[in-house]
Design a protein around this motif. Sequence first.
Motif, PDB file in Angstrom:
ATOM      1  N   THR A 130       0.835  -1.201   0.000  1.00 34.34           N
ATOM      2  CA  THR A 130       0.000   0.000   0.000  1.00 34.34           C
ATOM      3  C   THR A 130       0.871   1.253   0.000  1.00 34.34           C
ATOM      4  N   ARG A 131       0.220   2.365  -0.194  1.00 31.75           N
ATOM      5  CA  ARG A 131       0.891   3.661  -0.066  1.00 31.75           C
ATOM      6  C   ARG A 131       0.943   4.058   1.413  1.00 31.75           C
ATOM      7  N   ASN A 132       1.723   5.045   1.716  1.00 34.97           N
ATOM      8  CA  ASN A 132       1.881   5.536   3.086  1.00 34.97           C
ATOM      9  C   ASN A 132       0.657   6.364   3.475  1.00 34.97           C
ATOM     10  N   PHE A 133      -0.201   5.810   4.328  1.00 34.30           N
ATOM     11  CA  PHE A 133      -1.445   6.536   4.631  1.00 34.30           C
ATOM     12  C   PHE A 133      -1.240   7.754   5.534  1.00 34.30           C
ATOM     13  N   ALA A 134      -0.019   7.945   6.020  1.00 35.77           N
ATOM     14  CA  ALA A 134       0.283   9.187   6.728  1.00 35.77           C
ATOM     15  C   ALA A 134       0.464  10.341   5.755  1.00 35.77           C
ATOM     16  N   VAL A 135       0.514  10.014   4.449  1.00 33.72           N
ATOM     17  CA  VAL A 135       0.730  11.019   3.404  1.00 33.72           C
ATOM     18  C   VAL A 135      -0.434  11.052   2.411  1.00 33.72           C
ATOM     19  N   GLU A 136      -0.972   9.866   2.086  1.00 32.14           N
ATOM     20  CA  GLU A 136      -2.040   9.742   1.094  1.00 32.14           C
ATOM     21  C   GLU A 136      -2.812   8.457   1.380  1.00 32.14           C
TER      22      GLU A 136
END
Length: 345
Positions: A130-136
């Motif tokens: 996954t992508r970094n959910f702290a950013v996106e």
Amino acid sequence: MQEFKIEQVSNQLNESIQKKIDLKTKPLGALGALEKIAFKVCQIQQTLKPELSKPSILVCAGDHGVTEEKISPFPQEVTFQMVMNFLGGGAAINVFSRQHGIQLLVADTGVNYDFESNTNLLDLKIRKGTRNFAVEPAMTIEECKQAMENGAQLVDKLHSEGCNIIGFGEMGIGNTTAAAALLCKYTDCTATEASGAGTGLDKEGISHKAQVIEKALLLHQNTSSPMDILATFGGLEIATICGAILKAAELKMIILSDGFIATSALLAAHAINPNVTDYCLYAHQSEEQGHRLMLQHLKADAILQLGMRLGEGTGSAIAFPLVQSAVNFINEMSSFEDAGVSNVE
């Protein structure tokens, strides 16, 4: 994903189940939690003669972009290394599944690694983590839905092959952070309450994890629908398990819910369709502190409390023989009348 609605169990059937349990050759309630398990299994299968067929555990693996925030003491490559351990038969879940005759399936739902073709590894990879959910957002809605559909299709296949009881395990460095964020969004608890040691964080590490989650919650504060929450904060393995849980409930299978991460998938499934919990038995209460909050939110009683926090579906594997015992006693134990034993006047 099809919608489903639980069939209401008649009061007459409930009374018949309870009567059958009560008239076994024992004092009322003497088998404790086993009686509750037997009652629930009979309810799920809507029968007085329940059976367990081809028990299976699906372990889903996926990587998490939020590891960029240094929220785990282990490097991301441990995910694929542990998948190789599963395939080699050397992990705890392999040991317990072999011991109890449980079919074990391992799926790559989004590991950041190119596996060689292996007939024992299910290729459900959506993307390499996954992508970094702290950013996106961790996933797009489309990626999340595809992961859910993958899980649903796999459960549908298992059911067609005769499986009627299934548990779910997971592997993914960083996934306790995703599970904690999901807990916050689905239950309104705080990041501090939801954050635990994971793979072995100290107090400073747990505090940092909570800060990362707080940052992400603020960034995505307007995310509110169950699907959007899952896509934004979840993992590919969590979304796959969520879809699998929804399908298993639709097919009226017994769902053995495991620990913290697997239960975060159940939280998502419950938010999408609250009826799913009518098909769940809760294997154990994890030592991960947020799991207790999840079980409270779901109004669930765990079968076991052993201080475990391993994941992999190990709690479900260990609890399975207790479910077997519950089914065996209601099917095979004599009633007072059968045994010619005097009952209470």
